[in-house]
Design an enzyme around this catalytic site. Structure first.
Site, PDB file in Angstrom:
ATOM      1  N   ASP A 186       0.864  -1.179   0.000  1.00  0.00           N
ATOM      2  CA  ASP A 186       0.000   0.000   0.000  1.00  0.00           C
ATOM      3  C   ASP A 186       0.903   1.232   0.000  1.00  0.00           C
ATOM      4  OD1 ASP A 186      -2.460   1.492   0.268  1.00  0.00           O
ATOM      5  OD2 ASP A 186      -1.930   1.847   2.357  1.00  0.00           O
ATOM      6  N   SER A 187       0.288   2.394  -0.149  1.00  0.00           N
ATOM      7  CA  SER A 187       1.065   3.634  -0.077  1.00  0.00           C
ATOM      8  C   SER A 187       1.487   3.937   1.362  1.00  0.00           C
ATOM      9  CB  SER A 187       0.215   4.793  -0.593  1.00  0.00           C
ATOM     10  OG  SER A 187      -0.943   4.925   0.213  1.00  0.00           O
ATOM     11  N   TYR A 203      -1.258   7.950  -3.010  1.00  0.00           N
ATOM     12  CA  TYR A 203      -1.327   7.502  -4.402  1.00  0.00           C
ATOM     13  C   TYR A 203      -2.542   8.116  -5.121  1.00  0.00           C
ATOM     14  CZ  TYR A 203       1.889   3.440  -3.811  1.00  0.00           C
ATOM     15  OH  TYR A 203       2.950   2.611  -3.611  1.00  0.00           O
ATOM     16  N   GLY A 204      -3.570   8.442  -4.338  1.00  0.00           N
ATOM     17  CA  GLY A 204      -4.904   8.726  -4.883  1.00  0.00           C
ATOM     18  C   GLY A 204      -4.998   9.782  -5.957  1.00  0.00           C
ATOM     19  N   CYS A 259      -4.397  -2.099  -1.581  1.00  0.00           N
ATOM     20  CA  CYS A 259      -4.544  -0.701  -1.969  1.00  0.00           C
ATOM     21  C   CYS A 259      -5.638  -0.621  -3.025  1.00  0.00           C
ATOM     22  CB  CYS A 259      -3.210  -0.209  -2.538  1.00  0.00           C
ATOM     23  SG  CYS A 259      -3.312   1.363  -3.393  1.00  0.00           S
ATOM     24  N   THR A 294      -6.548   1.934  -4.871  1.00  0.00           N
ATOM     25  CA  THR A 294      -6.143   2.682  -6.066  1.00  0.00           C
ATOM     26  C   THR A 294      -5.361   1.777  -7.025  1.00  0.00           C
ATOM     27  OG1 THR A 294      -5.974   4.597  -4.598  1.00  0.00           O
ATOM     28  CG2 THR A 294      -5.051   4.840  -6.803  1.00  0.00           C
ATOM     29  N   GLU A 312      -3.201   9.218   7.687  1.00  0.00           N
ATOM     30  CA  GLU A 312      -1.734   9.212   7.773  1.00  0.00           C
ATOM     31  C   GLU A 312      -1.244  10.233   8.800  1.00  0.00           C
ATOM     32  OE1 GLU A 312       0.673   7.262   6.350  1.00  0.00           O
ATOM     33  OE2 GLU A 312      -0.751   6.023   5.230  1.00  0.00           O
ATOM     34  N   CYS A 372     -11.091   2.354  -0.138  1.00  0.00           N
ATOM     35  CA  CYS A 372      -9.665   2.639   0.063  1.00  0.00           C
ATOM     36  C   CYS A 372      -9.296   1.950   1.365  1.00  0.00           C
ATOM     37  CB  CYS A 372      -9.453   4.146   0.156  1.00  0.00           C
ATOM     38  SG  CYS A 372      -7.832   4.622   0.805  1.00  0.00           S
ATOM     39  N   THR A 373      -8.155   1.281   1.380  1.00  0.00           N
ATOM     40  CA  THR A 373      -7.812   0.467   2.559  1.00  0.00           C
ATOM     41  C   THR A 373      -7.500   1.307   3.798  1.00  0.00           C
ATOM     42  OG1 THR A 373      -5.553   0.324   1.720  1.00  0.00           O
ATOM     43  CG2 THR A 373      -7.043  -1.522   1.237  1.00  0.00           C
ATOM     44  N   HIS A 374      -7.320   2.613   3.613  1.00  0.00           N
ATOM     45  CA  HIS A 374      -7.152   3.476   4.794  1.00  0.00           C
ATOM     46  C   HIS A 374      -8.465   3.624   5.572  1.00  0.00           C
ATOM     47  CE1 HIS A 374      -3.326   4.711   2.966  1.00  0.00           C
ATOM     48  NE2 HIS A 374      -3.039   5.363   4.086  1.00  0.00           N
TER      49      HIS A 374
HETATM   50  N1  DGL Z   1      -4.831   2.908   0.708  1.00  0.00           N
HETATM   51  C1  DGL Z   1      -4.751   3.138  -0.689  1.00  0.00           C
HETATM   52  C2  DGL Z   1      -6.050   2.877  -1.388  1.00  0.00           C
HETATM   53  O1  DGL Z   1      -6.681   1.935  -0.975  1.00  0.00           O
HETATM   54  C3  DGL Z   1      -3.944   4.335  -1.125  1.00  0.00           C
HETATM   55  C4  DGL Z   1      -4.524   5.642  -0.820  1.00  0.00           C
HETATM   56  C5  DGL Z   1      -3.602   6.783  -1.204  1.00  0.00           C
HETATM   57  O2  DGL Z   1      -2.400   6.681  -1.004  1.00  0.00           O
HETATM   58  O3  DGL Z   1      -4.134   7.785  -1.718  1.00  0.00           O
HETATM   59  O4  DGL Z   1      -6.455   3.507  -2.321  1.00  0.00           O
END
Ligand code: DGL
Length: 293
Positions: free
Chosen positions: A38-39, A70-71, A101, A103, A180, A212-214
Site C-alpha cells: 500500500d502507499s 497515491y490517490g 490498496c 487505487t 496518515e 480505500c484500505t485506509h
Molecule cells: N490505501 C490506498 C487505497 O486503498 C492508497 C490511498 C492513497 O495513497 O491515496 O487507495
C-alpha cells in the site's frame, strides 16, 4: 475519466520482464510468504484480516510511504509504481500478492494481472461481490480516492454483477492525509466525513464500500455518521477469503509447524510508520526496515 487501457503495453511488458533470470517466479512453496503493499498504513487493514483468517502465513508488507498518497497520481504513475513493487516482492519469493490498496486494484490490476505467473489479488472484485450480497435495495455507495473513483472500476464491476444496481460513488481525497496524520478520532475528520457521506445517505444507499484500505481505520466514525441502516463493506474480508481459496486450490497454504513471520518494509520514515501503525493496530509494529524499490 482516466483510461488505463491507453497505457503502452510494450512498455509495461518490458518493465514486468525486468524481474529477469534467477527470478523465483513459479518456484513458490507453501512456506513462501504472501506479499502485500500500500502507499502507507492503509494496507494494515488488509494485514489484520490476513492475520485473522490465515494466522500461519508469513507476510511481507511494503508501505510506500515516500510516495503516499497515491490517490491523486496519474494512471501511468500508479502502474509504474505497481511494477516496481510487484517486481520487488517477486524477488523476495512471495507465493501470492494482494494489492492492499484500492487505487492500485482499480488502476494497475487490469494492466498487470496477466504479466506475472504469481497470483495477484485485487480488491475491486471481492468488494463488489460482497456489496451486492449485502445490499437489499440495490443502492450501493462507494467512497475511495480520486484515482479509484475516476477509473470507475467499482461502478462498472457492480453493474456487471447486478445490472439493476445503482452506484453512488464519491471521491474522498482528504481521508488518506487525515489517517496518515493520525487524525482518527478528531472533530475535523468527523466534519469532513459528514460532508463526504451526505450524497450517499441522501440517495438511500443501504450499503457502503470502503473503497480505500485506509478507510476501515475510520470505520467507527463512518458508522456513527451513516447510522445503523447502512452496512459497511470492507473489501479486504472477501479478498482474504478468496486468497485462502486460491492458496488451497494451488496447495500453497502454510501449515502451523513454524510461527508466522511478518516483515515490514517502508520507503519513507521507519519511525513514523511504526508509531502510527502501532497506534492504529493497538499492538506494536516493530522491526520495520527502510528499502529502496
Ligand atoms: N490505501 C490506498 C487505497 O486503498 C492508497 C490511498 C492513497 O495513497 O491515496 O487507495
Amino acid at each position: 475519466m482516466a483510461d488505463v487501457h491507453n497505457i503502452d503495453r510494450v512498455t509495461t511488458q518490458r518493465i514486468a520482464t525486468k524481474i529477469g533470470p534467477g527470478s523465483k517466479e513459479g518456484k513458490q512453496s507453501p512456506s513462501s510468504p504472501i506479499g502485500i503493499f500500500d502507499s502507507g498504513v492503509g494496507g494494515l487493514t488488509v494485514f489484520r484480516e490476513l492475520q485473522r483468517q490465515l494466522p500461519n502465513e508469513d507476510i511481507i508488507y511494503i508501505a510506500d510511504t515516500a510516495r503516499v498518497p497515491y490517490g491523486g497520481r496519474s494512471p501511468q504513475e500508479i502502474i509504474k509504481i505497481n511494477h516496481q513493487i510487484i517486481n520487488y516482492l517477486i524477488k523476495q519469493g512471495v507465493k501470492l500478492i494482494i494489492m492492499a490498496c484500492g487505487t492500485s486494484s482499480a488502476i494497475a490490476y487490469p494492466v498487470v494481472k496477466d504479466e506475472y505467473k504469481t497470483g495477484i489479488i485485487s480488491l475491486i472484485g471481492p468488494g463488489s461481490r460482497a456489496a451486492i450480497q449485502a445490499s437489499r435495495n440495490g443502492y450501493v455507495g462507494v467512497i475511495a480516492t480520486v484515482g479509484t473513483i475516476e477509473s470507475e472500476a467499482y461502478q462498472k464491476r457492480i453493474v456487471e454483477l447486478h445490472s439493476d444496481a445503482e452506484v453512488t460513488a464519491v471521491a474522498t481525497p482528504l481521508l488518506v492525509p487525515l489517517v496518515e496524520g493520525g487524525f482518527i478520532d478528531a472533530d475535523e475528520t468527523r466534519r469532513v466525513l459528514k460532508e463526504y457521506l451526505a450524497p450517499i445517505i441522501e440517495k438511500g444507499c443501504d450499503t457502503l464500500i470502503l473503497g480505500c484500505t485506509h478507510y476501515p481505520h475510520l470505520a467507527k466514525l463512518i458508522k456513527a455518521v451513516v447510522g445503523p441502516g447502512i452496512t459497511l463493506v470492507d473489501p479486504a474480508i472477501r479478498a482474504v477469503e478468496e486468497t485462502k481459496k486460491l492458496l488451497t486450490k494451488r496447495s500453497l497454504l502454510k501449515d502451523n509447524s513454524k510461527p508466522a513471520k511478518y516483515t515490514f518494509l517502508v520507503t519513507g520514515s521507519v519511525v513514523q510508520f511504526q508509531d502510527l501503525g502501532s497506534k492504529l493496530m493497538g499492538k506494536p509494529i516493530i522491526g520495520a526496515k527502510q528499502v529502496r524499490l
